[in-house]
Structures are given as C-alpha cells and as structure tokens.
Design an enzyme around this catalytic site. Structure first.
Site, short mmCIF file in Angstrom:
data_model
loop_
_atom_site.label_atom_id
_atom_site.label_comp_id
_atom_site.label_asym_id
_atom_site.label_seq_id
_atom_site.Cartn_x
_atom_site.Cartn_y
_atom_site.Cartn_z
CG ASP A 1 21.89 22.25 -27.98
OD1 ASP A 1 21.62 21.71 -29.08
OD2 ASP A 1 23.03 22.70 -27.72
CD GLU B 1 -1.45 -2.28 2.06
OE1 GLU B 1 -0.22 -2.42 2.21
OE2 GLU B 1 -2.29 -3.06 2.54
CG ASP C 1 26.32 17.40 -31.42
OD1 ASP C 1 27.22 16.76 -31.99
OD2 ASP C 1 25.77 18.38 -31.93
CG ASN D 1 -1.65 -5.19 6.03
OD1 ASN D 1 -0.74 -6.00 6.15
ND2 ASN D 1 -2.80 -5.47 5.47
CG ASP E 1 19.19 17.98 -30.90
OD1 ASP E 1 19.62 17.26 -31.81
OD2 ASP E 1 19.87 18.86 -30.34
CG ASP F 1 1.54 -0.60 4.64
OD1 ASP F 1 2.33 -1.44 4.17
OD2 ASP F 1 0.31 -0.68 4.52
CG ASN G 1 3.07 -12.03 6.37
OD1 ASN G 1 3.76 -12.85 6.98
ND2 ASN G 1 3.27 -10.73 6.46
#
Length: 919
Positions: free
Chosen positions: A659, A353, A396, A752, A663, A756, A727
């Site tokens: 740049d 979670e 480049d 949990n 490109d 968590d 588990n």
C-alpha cells in the site's frame, strides 16, 4: 468508553513563534545567486541542492550535489529564502522556472487505444496472421470470419479494461487544494500568512502545517511542536511518525523517509504544528520520482509466459501444415496450387479461432463479478488469470494480519508478575495528557490503554498539568492530585523503557535487570512501555522536564497487535487453495512471529529470518531460503522486491499486497500486484488489482475467480486443440489416400464456425471444485502433452469413420463417393467434437452431472447440427448429401468405442496429474 476517548475540541494548530535572529544570523531572501549555487557553479538561484538527504528542486530538476546532511541554515541559504518567506515577485519567478506543484498528468488510455492494444495479444496476433494468409489465397470467407473474431475479442477486452479504468478514477482520493504560506508583497513589507492554491507552491516557500493538513510538497521542518505525521502512503507504516526540526546527524545514506526533519508529499499531519520550508515541488518530489520509476516495463507475468509458449506451439504447427499438404498433394496425387486453399483451411482448422474471445469473455465475466460482489477491481484482465495461478502470496503484517491498533496484554511489576495497577497508572497518564496537553486525539497506545481502563478508577484522579510526549525525551508526564493525599501531587511518567529507567532512583544492577526484563518481553513479540511515579509537594508554578527525576519504578505495560477479524479465516482459505503465505515486514522478528502463532501459522526451524541475513546470499541461495521461510522481518523495500523476484525464480507465481510508495519495487517484481483502495495513489495506479478494503478474504475470492476463469480457459484449450489436431492428422492422412480432397474448404470453414460458436459456452461453465483447490497454471508443455495424446485418439476415431465410409458404404470410383464421403466425415467430426466437449471437460464427471450445463447443451446443439445439416436445404449448397441409415448405425458403434476410450484415457491422465507438482 466514549467519555474516556472522545473530548470535543475545536483547537486549531498552535501559533508558531517567529524564529529568533541568532538561529538564522542575517539570512534574508536574495534575488541574486546563493552561496552554494555559486560554489557549485550553477547559473541561478534555482540550483537544486540537498537538505539532509533530500533533493531541493528550485529550478528545473535535481542535480548532483555534495553528500552529507545539510543544516537548517544551509538549507535556507541554498534555497535563497528565510523565515520571513518569499516576496510575490520571487515566488512568481520560481513558479515560472519550476512549474506548478502538480504531479505529472495521469491520463487513462482511451477505449480505442485499449482496443488497438488488444491486437498485440499473442493469440490475437496468430489470428491476424492467418487472416492475412487467407486473404492472400483469396479465401475471403475464412479471412472475414477471422477478422470478425479479432474485432470481437479486442472490443470485449477493451470494454472490460475501460470499465476498470472508470472504477479506478472513482477511487482516486482528493488532495489538498490550498496551503498556508508566509508571503510578502515586497522586501520591505512584513510577512503575512496567506492561503494559496497548492499548485502555486514553489521551493523556498515557508509553509505552516497543523493537525489534519496534508503535506502538499516535500518540506524541511524549521520548527515543530509535538509534530507527528502519518506516512503510510509512502512507507506503509501504520503508526504516526514523530518529526522534529533538529538537524539530523545521520549520514546521507539513511533512508530518506526515516529522516525526522523531512516530510514528504503524500503524508498527512496527525498532531502538533510546524513551520517548514518547501524543498521540492511537482515532478521533483519523492512521490513523483516513485511514480516515474513505474514507467519501466515489467517482466512478463506467468500468464504472458504461458500464452507466449502456447502461441509458438500453434505458430510452428501452422507454419508446418500447409507445406506438408502441398508437398504430399504434389508428390502423391499430382495436385499443384489448387490444394493451397485446402492447406490454408487445414491450418485454420488447427487454430482455436475462438480462443481470444473465450479468454476475454472468461476474464471479463470474472472481473465484473469480483467488482460487483466483492469490491475487487481487476485493472488488467490477464491479472485475473495470474491470480488463479498464484501459489505464493507476500504481504505485510501490520494492517493485514493485524489491525492498525494495539491491545493491552497485561501490566507487569518489577518482578515480572502480573499487576493491574501498572496499567491503571498508565491509563491515568494517557487520559490527563490528552485532556491537559490540548492533543487532538490519543495515539494508538494511549487509545489501547483507555479502552482497557476502568472509568471509575480514572475519575478518582484530578489532573493538574501535563507534559506531552516528546520524541527527544521519549516519554510523557501527567501531574494529578492523588485521592486522600492533600498537599501532594503525583507525577505519572510513561514512555520508552530506557528513558524511564534512567530517570528512576535505581541501582545500576537493578536498572540492568529491569532493562533485561523488558528486552525479554519484547522478544516475545510484545511492545513495552515503562511506568514510573513520583510524589511532589503541591505547587502552582509550571512543571518542566527537569521534574522528571528521582522516579519510583512501577512496572511495564505490554501490548500486542490486534488481529484482523478475518485474517484467520482468510489464511485457512489460502491453505485450502494451495497458496503459501510469506510475511515481509519491517517489524521486529518476535512481533511478526507472535502474530503468526496467534493466527495458527506453523513456523518451522528456519521460518523466521531477519532480512539483513539475505544481503550476503546469492540469488540462488535466496531462492532456496525463501522456499522454506515464512517470515522475513526488518525488510526494506529492496529486500521485499528481491524476495519476490527470488520466489518467481524458484518457479512460483507470486502475488504481492502493498500500500505504500516503498512497496512499488516489490509490486513490480511480483506476477500480480495488489493494493487496497486507501493505498498511495501511485501504488494503486501500478497495481494490477485494487481492493475496496484491505481484507484478505477479498484476495481469496479473487484467487477463486481467477481459478474459475483459468480452469475454463485451460479446459477450452485442451479440448479444442486436441480435437483440432486429431482432425488435421486425419485430413492429412485422407488427403494422401483419397483421389479427391477429403473436405472442401467451405465445409472446413462451416465446420469450424459451428465448433467455434458452441465453444463460447466454456466461458460460462462452472468448473469442478477440485479445479479451485490448486493453482491453474497454463503450462505449454502439459498442454502439448494433453493435445498430442487425445489428438491422436481423435484421429483414430476419424480414420475409423473413414474406413466405414470407404469400405462399407461406397466403393471408390462411383459418382457420389465424394459427396457421401464429405457428408459422412462432416457429421462424424461434429459428433466427435461434441463428445470431446462433454467427456474432456476439466475436472468433470458425466455421471455426476445432474444437468447438462452450458457446455453440455452446446455439445448437444453441435451434434444436432452435424446430423441435420446434410439433410437440410443448405446441404447441397455446401456439397453435402443425404447419408444412408446403415452409416448412422456403424457410426454409433465407432462413437461408442471412442467415448469409452476417452473415459479410460481421461482417468489415466487425471491420476497422473495428481502426482504432478503443477496441474
């Protein structure tokens, strides 16, 4: 030597003479239809047409036109304009039709929109589905917890990306605000130069440009004097490009940015002056068209693909688990829908979670650290993980491995021997041309010559006249008084080898020999200029290009690219990180190869390839070639994009540094698009990562930060999923064997929550240095293999605990069996999960730790909760009870055996991982 390179000058752009009538004939602006518009069947003077390959947009947008270059006269006729400019009424009408000369509005996503967009993340979507299922079975506690995690994850992610958007807004460069145009009040009034806002420019305006101006729209030159522009924002070229007003004889298929008579929005004037006609504005410019093409969706990146793969694994497990629990309970124990909350709790227990929160926190912290420490802005958080997975970096040569300036290598005489005198003559030419031709600044080659020159030697000559460089002649000439030669002027000519040789008094075979010497030198990766001189009787009348005849050849001056100061260190760092560098450049293969050799980049037999060779290759053949090639020279934008895509098809995670507007295709084809701060505006917007400076070491830091975050995420996933899977297996087995539920839904939820919460420590962990030496690839197959092996091992520990509880402490059937069983298993689960966190951390060794670190302290806290909670007043509220002392003794034995098994299997896994090509 500042005195040689700096000359105070307040010179304004030279006035441009009015065009002579014979050039244009009787062409004048007309309010009716143009000849071309009538011929093409267009219904107005604003019909878009082509000028030497460019779209001329007078009306609402480009339309198909006949191919082929257009002459200057045709351009003016098609635009219904002339050298006297538009009238105010005509300009107003065109502005109403074509709209303002502004790029399409760029609007950053709001904070709320970014937060909502985070729900589309696959991991977050899994949690939302679980929350809906939990609410459907009235498990409100579980649903509320899941909703809270989703909100926290989306808020963290939106905050990080919103911060990056604010940083990007601060990097957007200023653009021109006004331009000088010729306008008339009416047809009978003489034209006058006016300063108008750039937004009010329209197709057909006659525009004046001078040194230092930004080109505010796409224009076609009508007259130019020594005119050069810097169009790195469009093409990535570092050197200024010469532009002329001459009609271009090249076919329409020629690259539009290479056509000398066209200048485009986004470029800037370096030297000279020009008069031009505006051919496209606003959304119809090449820059706007390139920006519009970036709206297409990109292919999924490496991070997105791995996330999707793992998400589907989790979804399959979650869809499979509840039906298995329900069917087993109904078949073996006669339980019905009363086991549904437990089945949902088991599915939730399988799911990590906290994954969206941990991932977002890891990436946000890494991005904030990069921005603060190294000036690297990560615009989209998943791009940081992609950086950690990068194993191939495409870039480049010019401006990256080398600086945007050349250095003098040496001077060569006609026999190819080193001769310093040749460089001295070239410097004399550069200095006096700069002084006498009213140039604002020397070009890059002249700057290099002056840097290498001896000041006293230059001052020995007195300048008389200068003919500046002309892109047609391809040379420049300085006329000087030679010391101790009264009554004699010396012409010093410097320029392209072919142009100089054809003006020298040489036999044909000697000219061919010198041209071959220059060609051999160029193949070594050096730029070459030729130098020649001639003595003439002193005179007062002006010198002209006709005097550049009968020259004496002096020799060649060679230049090499100045290496970027940090390039060698950065390349060594990339090698240590397992990142291969591919150089995609438009330069000559020899120039690129020489830069590689100077930087110590090894070049094999097939390491340097001309990109044109790839045109005849299939995608599979190009993928194989790209794997063993280091340098692709003479690359077009299409070549760069195809090579990046081929590398990805070969299983590599590709980063691309670009740049210019050209490109953009390659930036979109790569997994991670990287742009420097001074790149074109549209290029920065599409890039995933923006650098404050074009420095390769910053990319190395970004890759390291990505691997740091990716290593923590990978460690969290492996540990959490393996523990959760163990588990779930144990719960399913216990559910089949026990007459009661092995754990109450509330106990599963609290367990949990505890696990968590402490797992957030993974976002603050420091991975082992070995993690930073290899790409961090989140492979769904390898994650599945890891969690399966260690999940089964964890399940055995849980089942061993079950045996201790069932057989040693309490026999089945007594009144407190259920509470004791729940309490014992609750404690054991949290203790084993704490062990897993410490012993399975990515790349860590417990004995090598001098401190527990965030994860160690979190695991200690988790174990303390597992022992103390059943003994606390909260225990009875959750159905937990006090456990006998004998249980803890037996549990210690189980945990010791489990810890030994974890260390043993972890060692075997690491040894096997070292032999895998992808970690």
């Amino acid at each position: 030597m500042p005195v040689l390179r700096r000359r105070p000058s307040s010179a304004q752009p030279q006035p441009v003479a009015r065009f002579p009538t014979p050039l244009w004939g009787a062409v004048e602006p007309r309010s009716g239809l143009s000849e071309v518009a009538l011929a093409a069947g267009q219904g107005g003077a604003g019909a878009p047409v082509a000028a030497g390959g460019a779209d001329i947009a007078v009306g609402a947008g480009p339309v198909p036109v006949p191919s082929g270059p257009a002459t200057t006269l045709q351009v003016l006729r098609r635009l219904d304009t002339g050298p006297r400019g538009l009238t105010d009424d005509e300009a107003a009408a065109r502005l109403a039709r074509a709209g303002e000369n502004t790029l399409p509005a760029r609007q950053d996503a709001s904070w709320l929109r970014l937060a909502v967009r985070g729900v589309r993340d696959p991991f977050t979507a899994v949690l939302v589905c679980l929350g809906v299922v939990s609410a459907a079975v009235f498990a409100w506690g579980t649903a509320c917890v899941i909703l809270l995690l989703v909100v926290v994850s989306c808020v963290l992610r939106a905050s990080g990306e919103h911060r990056a958007d604010r940083s990007m807004a601060g990097l957007r460069e200023l653009v021109a605000t006004t331009s000088t145009v010729l306008r008339r009040a009416d047809a009978a009034t003489a034209p006058a130069a006016r300063e108008i806002p750039v937004a009010e420019l329209v197709p057909g305006d006659i525009l004046k440009l001078g040194a230092g101006d930004l080109v505010p729209a796409d224009v076609r030159l009508l007259r130019a004097t020594g005119f050069t522009v810097h169009q790195a924002a469009l093409t990535g070229e570092s050197a200024p490009v010469a532009k002329t007003a001459a009609d271009d004889p090249s076919p329409r298929a020629a690259a539009v940015f290479d056509q000398p008579q066209l200048c485009h929005q986004g470029s800037s004037v370096v030297s000279g002056s020009a008069t031009a006609v505006v051919v496209a504005t606003g959304a119809h410019t090449r820059l706007a068209a390139a920006e519009g093409r970036t709206a297409r969706p990109r292919e999924p990146s490496a991070f997105e693909q791995s996330v999707n793969g793992i998400s589907w694994i989790l979804i399959r497990f979650m869809l499979l688990t509840p039906p298995l629990v329900l069917m087993a309970g109904a078949a073996l124990r006669g339980r019905g829908l009363e086991t549904l909350p437990f089945a949902v709790a088991v599915a939730v227990g399988l799911t990590p979670e906290m994954l969206p929160v941990v991932v977002t926190t890891c990436l946000t912290r890494g991005a904030a650290l990069l921005a603060r420490s190294h000036g690297v802005i990560v615009k989209r958080l998943p791009a940081l993980h992609n950086l950690g997975a990068v194993d191939t970096l495409c870039l480049d040569k010019t401006g990256t491995l080398t600086q945007d300036r050349p250095l003098v290598e040496r001077g060569l005489d006609a026999a190819g021997r080193t001769d310093p005198g040749v460089g001295r003559w070239a410097a004399v030419n550069a200095w006096w041309t700069l002084q006498l031709a009213d140039l604002p600044a020397p070009d890059a080659l002249d700057e290099a010559l002056l840097d290498a020159a001896d000041e006293a030697g230059l001052m020995a000559y007195e300048g008389v006249a200068a003919l500046p460089f002309d892109p047609v002649r391809r040379l420049s000439t300085a006329v000087v008084r030679t010391p101790h030669r009264l009554g004699t002027h010396t012409l010093v000519v410097k320029g392209a080898v072919e142009a100089v040789l054809e003006r020298c008094a040489l036999a044909a075979d000697e000219r061919d020999r010198l041209a071959d010497l220059a060609a051999r030198t160029a193949r070594e990766g050096l730029r070459v200029l030729a130098v020649a001189t001639a003595e003439r009787p002193a005179r007062t009348r002006d010198y002209t290009p006709a005097d550049e005849r009968g020259l004496t050849f002096q020799g060649l001056v060679t230049f090499r690219d100045a290496l970027a100061p940090t390039a060698a260190d950065a390349l060594a760092a990339f090698a240590g990180q397992g990142v291969a560098v591919k150089i995609l450049t438009g330069d000559h293969p020899g120039t690129a190869a020489r830069a590689c050799r100077d930087l110590g980049i090894p070049l094999g037999p097939d390491a340097v390839v001309t990109a044109g060779r790839t045109d005849a290759l299939t995608d599979a053949e190009l993928t194989a070639l790209a794997r063993r090639t280091t340098v692709f020279a003479r690359c077009t934008p299409e070549h760069k994009a195809r090579i990046a895509a081929a590398l990805r098809a070969g299983g590599h995670t590709v980063g691309f540094l670009g740049d210019g507007v050209n490109d953009l295709p390659a930036l979109r084809a790569a997994d991670v698009g990287i742009a420097p701060r001074d790149a074109a505006d549209v290029t920065r917007e599409i890039a995933d990562v923006v650098l404050a400076e074009k420095d390769l070491t910053a990319i190395g830091h970004a890759i390291g930060a990505g691997r740091h975050s990716g290593g923590n995420v990978a460690g969290y996933l492996r540990i959490t999923l393996s523990s959760n899977l163990g588990n779930v297996i144990a719960m399913l087995a216990a559910g089949l064997l026990m007459p009661f539920l092995p754990m109450l839904p509330a106990q599963v939820l609290v367990q949990n929550l505890c696990f968590d919460t402490v797992q957030l420590a993974f976002a603050y962990d420091r991975p082992h240095p070995s993690v930073l030496r290899r790409p961090t690839v989140l492979s769904a197959r390898q994650v599945l293999r890891f969690i399966t092996g260690f999940g089964v091992l964890n399940a055995f520990a849980d089942l061993a605990t079950f045996a201790v509880l069932a057989l040693s402490l309490h026999g089945p059937g007594t009144g407190d069996d259920e509470a004791v069983f729940h309490s014992g298993w609750f404690t054991e689960n949290l203790l084993t999960q704490g062990l897993v966190m410490v012993l399975l951390r990515t790349g860590r060794r417990l004995v090598a730790e001098r401190s527990l670190g965030p994860v160690g302290w979190a695991a200690t806290g988790l174990a303390a909760i597992g022992v103390a909670l059943p003994l606390s007043p909260l225990g009875p509220m959750l159905g937990l009870t006090t456990l006998p002392t004998a249980y803890y003794l037996l549990l210690a034995v189980v945990l010791a055996l489990y810890a030994g098994a974890l260390v043993l299997f972890r060692g075997r896994y690491e040894r096997r991982a070292l032999t895998d090509p992808m970690p």
